[in-house]
Design a protein around this motif. Structure first.
Motif, mmCIF file in Angstrom:
data_model
loop_
_atom_site.group_PDB
_atom_site.id
_atom_site.type_symbol
_atom_site.label_atom_id
_atom_site.label_comp_id
_atom_site.label_asym_id
_atom_site.label_seq_id
_atom_site.Cartn_x
_atom_site.Cartn_y
_atom_site.Cartn_z
ATOM 1 N N LYS A 40 17.700 -11.496 -7.940
ATOM 2 C CA LYS A 40 19.030 -12.005 -7.603
ATOM 3 C C LYS A 40 19.407 -11.627 -6.173
ATOM 4 O O LYS A 40 20.203 -12.321 -5.522
ATOM 5 C CB LYS A 40 20.059 -11.449 -8.577
ATOM 6 N N ALA A 41 18.846 -10.516 -5.702
ATOM 7 C CA ALA A 41 19.096 -10.041 -4.340
ATOM 8 C C ALA A 41 17.987 -9.056 -3.992
ATOM 9 O O ALA A 41 17.231 -8.609 -4.862
ATOM 10 C CB ALA A 41 20.467 -9.382 -4.220
ATOM 11 N N VAL A 43 17.160 -5.502 -1.584
ATOM 12 C CA VAL A 43 17.571 -4.406 -0.714
ATOM 13 C C VAL A 43 16.331 -3.918 0.018
ATOM 14 O O VAL A 43 15.336 -3.550 -0.613
ATOM 15 C CB VAL A 43 18.213 -3.252 -1.515
ATOM 16 N N ASN A 85 24.877 -10.237 1.374
ATOM 17 C CA ASN A 85 25.659 -10.034 0.144
ATOM 18 C C ASN A 85 26.606 -8.853 0.377
ATOM 19 O O ASN A 85 26.263 -7.712 0.074
ATOM 20 C CB ASN A 85 24.727 -9.760 -1.036
ATOM 21 N N LEU A 88 27.285 -6.503 -2.628
ATOM 22 C CA LEU A 88 26.163 -5.613 -2.931
ATOM 23 C C LEU A 88 26.043 -4.535 -1.860
ATOM 24 O O LEU A 88 25.763 -3.369 -2.170
ATOM 25 C CB LEU A 88 24.862 -6.415 -3.020
ATOM 26 N N GLU A 91 28.378 -1.834 -2.668
ATOM 27 C CA GLU A 91 27.894 -1.043 -3.803
ATOM 28 C C GLU A 91 26.790 -0.082 -3.370
ATOM 29 O O GLU A 91 26.773 1.088 -3.772
ATOM 30 C CB GLU A 91 27.382 -1.970 -4.910
ATOM 31 N N VAL A 92 25.865 -0.573 -2.533
ATOM 32 C CA VAL A 92 24.777 0.274 -2.047
ATOM 33 C C VAL A 92 25.332 1.426 -1.205
ATOM 34 O O VAL A 92 24.890 2.577 -1.339
ATOM 35 C CB VAL A 92 23.762 -0.566 -1.241
ATOM 36 N N LEU A 149 19.776 -0.276 -9.516
ATOM 37 C CA LEU A 149 19.945 -1.675 -9.129
ATOM 38 C C LEU A 149 18.857 -2.565 -9.712
ATOM 39 O O LEU A 149 19.045 -3.783 -9.830
ATOM 40 C CB LEU A 149 19.942 -1.801 -7.604
ATOM 41 N N GLN A 152 19.901 -4.724 -12.425
ATOM 42 C CA GLN A 152 20.847 -5.775 -12.043
ATOM 43 C C GLN A 152 20.140 -6.951 -11.382
ATOM 44 O O GLN A 152 20.774 -7.840 -10.828
ATOM 45 C CB GLN A 152 21.894 -5.196 -11.094
ATOM 46 N N VAL A 154 17.956 -6.658 -8.812
ATOM 47 C CA VAL A 154 17.790 -6.412 -7.380
ATOM 48 C C VAL A 154 16.396 -5.843 -7.109
ATOM 49 O O VAL A 154 15.996 -4.848 -7.719
ATOM 50 C CB VAL A 154 18.858 -5.440 -6.856
#
Length: 258
Positions: A40-41, A43, A85, A88, A91-92, A149, A152, A154
Motif C-alpha cells: 500500500k506504501a 518506507v 503520503n 504515513l 505516523e513514521v 507497519l 498495515q 507497508v
C-alpha cells in the motif's frame, strides 16, 4: 498475521547507472520486484540521506533528486514521480521520535532501486533519514520501531551497499583489475553468518572490525541493513535475491525477509 503483511528488504543499490543500464544487477532487481506483493506504501531508508537527527520526508509529491555528478545525461533525466503520503510520514515520525519535513525528496539510493522494483511509480513512498550521531544499536532499534507497519501493508526497504569502498572500487575501474579482495569476501560472508544466526552483537560491531573498515570507510551504506534487519522477525524466511560483486570489491548482495 495480517493478510496485508509485507516482506522486509535490504537492497544493495551499487552504482547509480544500474537505474538505466540493462545489466545483471538491474535484471536481478527487476526479477525481485516481480515476486513482491503489491504494498500500500513504501518506507525507504537510504544511505544518501545522512543527517543530524531523524527526519521523514512528508511531501505529497517528492522530487527525484539527482545527488551525484559525472554521469551521462540520461541518468540526470531519469525520474521517479511516485506520490508521497503525508499521513504515513507523520505516523513514521511519531514512531521514530523524529520530525517531518517538506525538504529533500527521493535520492538515488531510493529511486534507482524503486525504478527497478516498481517501475510504474504509482505506490506512495516515504523516505526516512539516518541520524549520523546515532550508534549502530540505535539504527537497529529504529528498524524495530517500524516493524509494525508491515501489518498495515507497508513495505520497508533499506537501500545501501553491503560493501562500499568507493576509493577501492574506482581504483580497480581505472586499472581494470576486478579481482575480489579477501576483505570484501570475508565481510560479505561474516554478514551472512551474523544475520542468519540472529547475532545482533556481531552486527553492531562488524563495520568496526579491520575488514569492516575496508568495507565501509564510513557507515552510511551499512546502517540501512541494520534498519531492515531490525524490522524483520526471527521467524521470517531469509533469501538472497541478488548476490555477487561489482567492480571487484562491491558486494551487491541483497536480502529479503518474509
Amino acid at each position: 498475521m495480517s493478510l496485508d503483511r509485507q516482506p522486509i528488504l535490504f537492497v544493495s543499490h551499487g552504482s547509480p547507472m544500474n537505474a538505466i543500464e540493462d545489466n545483471s544487477w538491474s535484471k536481478a532487481q527487476i526479477k525481485l520486484g516481480r515476486t513482491l506483493p503489491r504494498p500500500k506504501a513504501i518506507v525507504v531508508i537510504s544511505a544518501h540521506w545522512w543527517t543530524h537527527g531523524t527526519f521523514v520526508q512528508a511531501s505529497a509529491f517528492p522530487e527525484t533528486i539527482h545527488d551525484f555528478g559525472g554521469f551521462p545525461r540520461a541518468l540526470f533525466e531519469a525520474q521517479y514521480p511516485s506520490p508521497g503520503n503525508p499521513a504515513l510520514a507523520a505516523e513514521v515520525a511519531t514512531l521514530l521520535g523524529g520530525d517531518t519535513t517538506p525538504e529533500w525528496g527521493l535520492d538515488h539510493g531510493a529511486w534507482s532501486v524503486l525504478l527497478r522494483l516498481f517501475p510504474e511509480a504509482d505506490i506512495p513512498v516515504v523516505q526516512v533519514s539516518m541520524d549520523a550521531d546515532m550508534p549502530a544499536r540505535g539504527h537497529l532499534e529504529m528498524g524495530r520501531k517500524l516493524s509494525k507497519l508491515r501489518d498495515q501493508g507497508v513495505l520497508i526497504l533499506g537501500s545501501g551497499t553491503l560493501t562500499h569502498n568507493l576509493r577501492d572500487a574506482m581504483g580497480r575501474a581505472q586499472t581494470g583489475d576486478f579481482s575480489r579482495p579477501d576483505w570484501a569476501e570475508r565481510f560479505d560472508l561474516a554478514t551472512v553468518q551474523a544475520v542468519e544466526q540472529h547475532d545482533d552483537q556481531t552486527l553492531m560491531t562488524l563495520h568496526a572490525t579491520p575488514d569492516g573498515r575496508h568495507a565501509h570507510p564510513t557507515p552510511d551504506h551499512w546502517f540501512p541493513l541494520l534498519w531492515s534487519y531490525g524490522a524483520a522477525d526471527s521467524t521470517d524466511p531469509l533469501t538472497y535475491p541478488v548476490e555477487g560483486f561489482d567492480m571487484g570489491s562491491m558486494s551487491m548482495r541483497s536480502m529479503r525477509w518474509g
